[in-house]
Enzyme design. Structure first.
Site, mmCIF file in Angstrom:
data_model
loop_
_atom_site.group_PDB
_atom_site.id
_atom_site.type_symbol
_atom_site.label_atom_id
_atom_site.label_comp_id
_atom_site.label_asym_id
_atom_site.label_seq_id
_atom_site.Cartn_x
_atom_site.Cartn_y
_atom_site.Cartn_z
ATOM 1 N N ASP A 116 -10.913 -44.671 2.183
ATOM 2 C CA ASP A 116 -11.373 -45.514 1.072
ATOM 3 C C ASP A 116 -12.368 -44.770 0.180
ATOM 4 O O ASP A 116 -13.084 -45.381 -0.609
ATOM 5 C CB ASP A 116 -12.058 -46.782 1.622
ATOM 6 C CG ASP A 116 -11.086 -47.750 2.271
ATOM 7 O OD1 ASP A 116 -9.872 -47.503 2.222
ATOM 8 O OD2 ASP A 116 -11.546 -48.766 2.830
ATOM 9 N N ASP A 146 -13.996 -42.835 14.404
ATOM 10 C CA ASP A 146 -14.816 -42.732 13.200
ATOM 11 C C ASP A 146 -14.993 -41.270 12.816
ATOM 12 O O ASP A 146 -14.744 -40.360 13.620
ATOM 13 C CB ASP A 146 -16.181 -43.381 13.427
ATOM 14 C CG ASP A 146 -16.120 -44.903 13.357
ATOM 15 O OD1 ASP A 146 -15.070 -45.435 12.956
ATOM 16 O OD2 ASP A 146 -17.126 -45.555 13.711
ATOM 17 N N ASP A 155 -17.487 -39.259 12.474
ATOM 18 C CA ASP A 155 -18.455 -38.388 13.138
ATOM 19 C C ASP A 155 -18.073 -38.046 14.573
ATOM 20 O O ASP A 155 -18.870 -37.440 15.297
ATOM 21 C CB ASP A 155 -19.844 -39.038 13.118
ATOM 22 C CG ASP A 155 -19.833 -40.487 13.576
ATOM 23 O OD1 ASP A 155 -18.780 -41.139 13.486
ATOM 24 O OD2 ASP A 155 -20.895 -40.991 14.008
ATOM 25 N N ASP A 204 -15.703 -54.902 15.427
ATOM 26 C CA ASP A 204 -15.271 -54.448 16.742
ATOM 27 C C ASP A 204 -15.688 -55.436 17.835
ATOM 28 O O ASP A 204 -14.889 -55.825 18.687
ATOM 29 C CB ASP A 204 -15.826 -53.053 17.038
ATOM 30 C CG ASP A 204 -17.295 -52.892 16.615
ATOM 31 O OD1 ASP A 204 -17.966 -53.909 16.346
ATOM 32 O OD2 ASP A 204 -17.756 -51.739 16.555
#
Length: 488
Positions: A92, A147, A149, A240
């Protein structure tokens, strides 16, 4: 003694008692952990190579120019049959991350990796919306989320997938590791906090039959489970946790693999860390407001309901800590005559209930992981700083709690990542920063207030209160000062 003095002392002791209540819950988790420690989760059976299910790896990204390529390279190197592994780059982004991802996707595609780039101009639903959108094009039976990281190891899929031989299993979660634990005192404290959550909390909840949650990344879902639970929803900041509770209420079983570790980058800057903690705190209270009444009315066992209550309302401890901070000075001023017997019989038990239970919780997590990095002496020296930082976060987290309780909606703000792993690397000068707020200045004001409390304690010879006061003073001062300094 005047009525207002009695009221102040009563309020102080009641707040300490409430905090001790949450502190003792941590002690219960440690007890549950050791009681069920030997109950290692094992898959029902192993998939034969020809029957391995197809896995869709979803990588949701938003402006991650420093870490996107690292993630995609790691995911492409996963050890799993190429014809049964699909990678979705759910981007995005509005900056150079788009170009970085497009080039990397093309490179990996040329290497024979089944990878697709999906870009949205409309960020409806933020991360939850991106994951839901990706499922519309997913061909896998299972969805593994990472994710930006995170740096998954090659064996991650094979370590998790066999647990889905049990048709009742809906999600499998791995433990988070830390690639930059030793970067600074702040990252060491963050690692301690996360280790407590992943080593003690998750293990205790899972193996004792309580509900626990998918952590937003490094977890694998049965896609059927997501649909059955109502899909990804974006009315909370912790989509989540929301989905996790809805799925478990539907009867799906979750598995937590303590020994399956996925390294990740810890925030190296205080304001980024506070932004992350704010989102988690606000999101958990939003989930409590949304689902706790349903959980308490459900037919799940009482111990599951109680654990869900503590889990989802745990961040209510922050407003209590803030209130305690404000009560310290007037309490010291009015209790001019209290002696050591009163301190030993009342203050110290409550102090140990709130503080030592937390210390033992984190010591237990490090004991289970083996010798801590830097040794036990270094760990002991870091524990007071960890307690202080937890206190120093109070204003930031209290704001998060009240925004959730008042129904104030805010957008999903991702934690800035800088691709920093070694002490020799610097985040200074890199683009992404947390939003500026006035909260650091309130933290510094609170530090000044606590300094006045220390002076009053010295004047009235409340020396047994000094360790407690110094934890508060250092906490607010450290968090506030570092926030102001680093955002310059």
């Amino acid at each position: 003694m005047a009525w207002y003095q009695i009221a102040l002392i009563a309020a102080y002791l009641l707040v300490l008692l409430a905090l001790a209540f949450y502190g003792m819950h941590r002690s219960l988790l440690v007890w549950l952990f050791y009681r069920h420690k030997k109950q290692q989760p094992e898959p029902k059976r192993q998939f034969a190579e020809h029957e391995l299910p197809k896995v869709t790896v979803q990588c949701p990204l938003f402006n991650e120019m420093y870490v996107a390529e690292r993630l995609l390279e790691a995911v492409a190197n996963v050890d799993y049959p190429l014809d049964k592994l699909e990678i979705q780059v759910l981007d995005d982004s509005t900056d150079e991350t788009q170009g970085i991802c497009r080039r990397k996707v093309q490179e990996l595609s040329n290497r024979g990796v089944h990878i697709q780039y999906i870009h949205r101009d409309d960020r409806t639903g933020f991360k939850a919306g991106a994951l839901e959108n990706g499922l519309h094009n997913a061909s896998g039976e299972l969805a593994l989320v990472f994710d930006a990281d995170f740096i998954p190891k090659p064996g991650i899929v094979r370590e998790m997938v066999h647990h889905f031989t049990d048709s009742n299993v809906g999600m499998v979660q791995a433990r988070w590791g830390h690639v930059n634990r030793d970067y600074s005192a702040l990252t060491e404290v963050e690692a301690l906090m996360l280790d407590g959550h992943f080593v003690i909390e998750h293990t205790a909840r899972h193996r004792s039959g309580r509900f626990f949650n998918f952590n937003g990344t490094a977890g694998m879902w049965r896609i059927e489970t997501i649909a059955d639970a109502g899909g990804w929803q974006h009315d909370t900041l912790t989509e989540d946790m929301d989905l996790s509770y809805r799925a478990q209420l539907k009867g799906w079983q979750f598995v937590y693999l303590t020994d399956t570790v996925t390294p990740a980058e810890l925030p190296v800057e205080m304001n980024s860390f506070k932004s992350q903690q704010f989102r988690w705190a606000k999101g958990s209270i939003q989930v409590a407001v949304k689902l706790l009444p349903t959980i308490l009315r459900s037919k799940v066992p009482p111990q599951v309901k109680w654990e869900a209550f503590f889990h989802l309302t745990n961040n209510l401890a922050y407003p209590l800590l803030l209130l305690l901070s404000l009560l310290l000075l007037p309490n010291l001023a009015v209790r001019t005559q209290h002696g050591w017997r009163e301190v030993v019989l009342i203050d110290l038990p409550l102090f140990f209930g709130t503080t030592m239970s937390v210390v033992m919780f984190y010591l237990a997590s490090q004991r289970e992981l083996g010798r801590p990095p830097g040794g036990w002496r270094r760990l002991i020296l870091r524990l007071p700083l960890m307690l202080s930082i937890g206190i120093g976060l109070c204003i930031n987290q209290t704001r998060a709690v009240f925004e959730a309780l008042l129904g104030r909606d805010t957008e999903f703000v991702r934690t800035p990542k800088h691709g920093v792993e070694q002490r020799t690397e610097s985040w200074i000068g890199k683009r992404y920063r947390a939003a500026k707020t006035l909260i650091p200045y309130f933290e510094l004001l609170m530090a000044a207030y606590l300094l006045a409390a220390v002076i009053v304690a010295v004047m009235y010879k409340h020396f047994l209160s000094m360790p407690f006061l110094l934890l508060f003073l250092v906490g607010y001062g450290y968090v506030g000062a570092l926030s102001v300094y680093q955002r310059r």
